[in-house]
Scaffold this active site. Structure first.
Site, short mmCIF file in Angstrom:
data_model
loop_
_atom_site.label_atom_id
_atom_site.label_comp_id
_atom_site.label_asym_id
_atom_site.label_seq_id
_atom_site.Cartn_x
_atom_site.Cartn_y
_atom_site.Cartn_z
N GLY A 8 1.67 4.86 3.66
CA GLY A 8 2.47 3.85 2.98
C GLY A 8 3.58 4.46 2.15
CE1 TYR B 125 -18.90 -5.77 5.66
CE2 TYR B 125 -20.23 -3.93 4.89
CZ TYR B 125 -18.99 -4.51 5.09
OH TYR B 125 -17.86 -3.84 4.70
N GLY C 48 0.81 -1.22 0.00
CA GLY C 48 0.00 0.00 0.00
C GLY C 48 0.84 1.26 0.00
CB ALA C 49 4.33 1.76 -0.85
CB SER C 50 0.45 3.72 -4.62
OG SER C 50 -0.81 3.33 -4.11
CB SER C 51 -1.77 7.01 -1.62
OG SER C 51 -2.52 5.95 -1.06
N GLY C 52 -0.55 8.03 0.94
CA GLY C 52 -0.71 8.14 2.38
C GLY C 52 0.51 7.72 3.20
CG ASN D 286 0.71 0.92 5.00
OD1 ASN D 286 0.46 1.64 5.96
ND2 ASN D 286 0.41 1.30 3.75
CG LEU E 134 -2.42 -6.77 0.38
CD1 LEU E 134 -1.85 -8.13 0.73
CD2 LEU E 134 -1.50 -6.04 -0.56
#
Length: 313
Positions: A42, A192, A36-40, A115, A89
């Protein structure tokens, strides 16, 4: 964020940034995967690890966004060793492909930063017919860790240096369904609740790290496993609140974390010498913290482990 600056035993606080908690640390020779390293937080985690000399592989679903982050890191840090690989993921097939390609490359692995995540989505089933938040936030990372742990053990033995697995959870783990994990109702659309399902997946992150820590210790592996709450980050929480957005943008900067602060606990647990040998703990604001009673339930963690193993077979 001036309201909660009190430092803990580590010497850091909720207002510490990822650069501050890793200041002076040399990560040269280490290899990390950050999902999840493409934003935020991460992308900030990947940037700061690269800044400290770590060779970073960013596992990203959106390759275009991932490459943009990579280019931005290289522009700031020309000597950075950073790469992108596709990883969804929510798909067990994608996770297996990523792990296979990484393992086949012969690269070592010292740090695994789990992450990536989705939050409070409408009821949706993944490609593997598993409720999306549980599939993405927990099960994908469970399988990824399972497939890469032998590489981490080998790396730790050869380098004689401790490996670290870091699960990014959330304080939201306290707000799961009443039973904690709905083993028999995981895909129950009628019952849910998007926020309870998010809490369930974040509880699973902690339980996974705890049981993994126990098993690694039992194996005598030189690898630790910990989980953490990164903090509440204003942009992620309040971007859809319309009329209140302006007010919260003004007030929120005094209460909530920005992205460099949000990534700090991840970077602290991944790199700081103070964390050496510490395993099976939950961190918040760059210090050891107490999770919920359900998160500390060893029977529940073992049950989740067996349940997850059955799902990935």
């Amino acid at each position: 964020m001036w309201l909660f600056k009190r430092k803990g035993p580590s010497g850091f606080s909720s207002s510490s940034t990822a650069e501050e908690v890793t200041n002076g640390i040399n990560g040269s020779g280490l290899t990390a995967i950050v999902t999840g390293a493409s934003s935020g937080i991460g992308s900030e985690t990947a940037r700061v690890l690269a800044l400290r000399g770590v060779n970073v592989t960013m596992g990203v679903r959106n390759m275009v966004a991932g490459k943009q982050v990579k280019e931005a890191i290289l522009k700031e840090i020309p000597s950075a060793k950073v790469d992108t690989m596709e990883l969804d993921l929510s798909s067990l097939t994608s996770v297996r492909k990523f792990a296979s390609e990484f393992t086949s490359s012969g690269r070592p692995l010292n740090l695994l930063i789990n992450n990536a995540g989705v939050m409070a989505t409408p009821f949706t089933l993944s490609k593997d017919n598993i409720e999306l938040q549980f599939a993405t936030n927990h099960l994908g990372h469970f399988l990824l860790t399972h497939l890469l742990v032998e590489t981490m053990k080998k790396t730790a033995r050869e380098m004689k240096r401790e490996g670290r697995i870091v699960n990014v959870s959330s304080v939201a783990h306290r707000f799961t369904y009443s039973e904690g994990i709905r083993f028999n109702k995981l895909n129950d659309k009628e019952g849910y609740n998007s926020w309870a399902a998010y809490g369930q997946s974040k509880l699973a992150n902690i339980l996974h790290a705890n049981e993994l820590a126990r098993r690694l210790k039992e194996d005598g592996a030189q690898i630790t496993a910990n989980s953490l709450h990164p903090g509440s980050i204003m942009t992620n929480l309040f971007r859809h609140l319309g009329v209140f957005e302006g007010f919260l943008s003004t007030v929120g900067k005094f209460v909530f974390k920005n992205i460099p602060q949000g990534a700090s606990t991840t970077c602290y647990v991944a790199l700081h010498p103070q964390v050496k040998g510490i395993s099976g703990e939950y961190f918040s604001d760059n210090n050891v913290a107490k999770p919920s009673l359900k998160a500390a339930d060893t029977d529940l963690s073992k049950k989740l482990w067996d349940f997850s193993m059955d799902l990935i077979k």
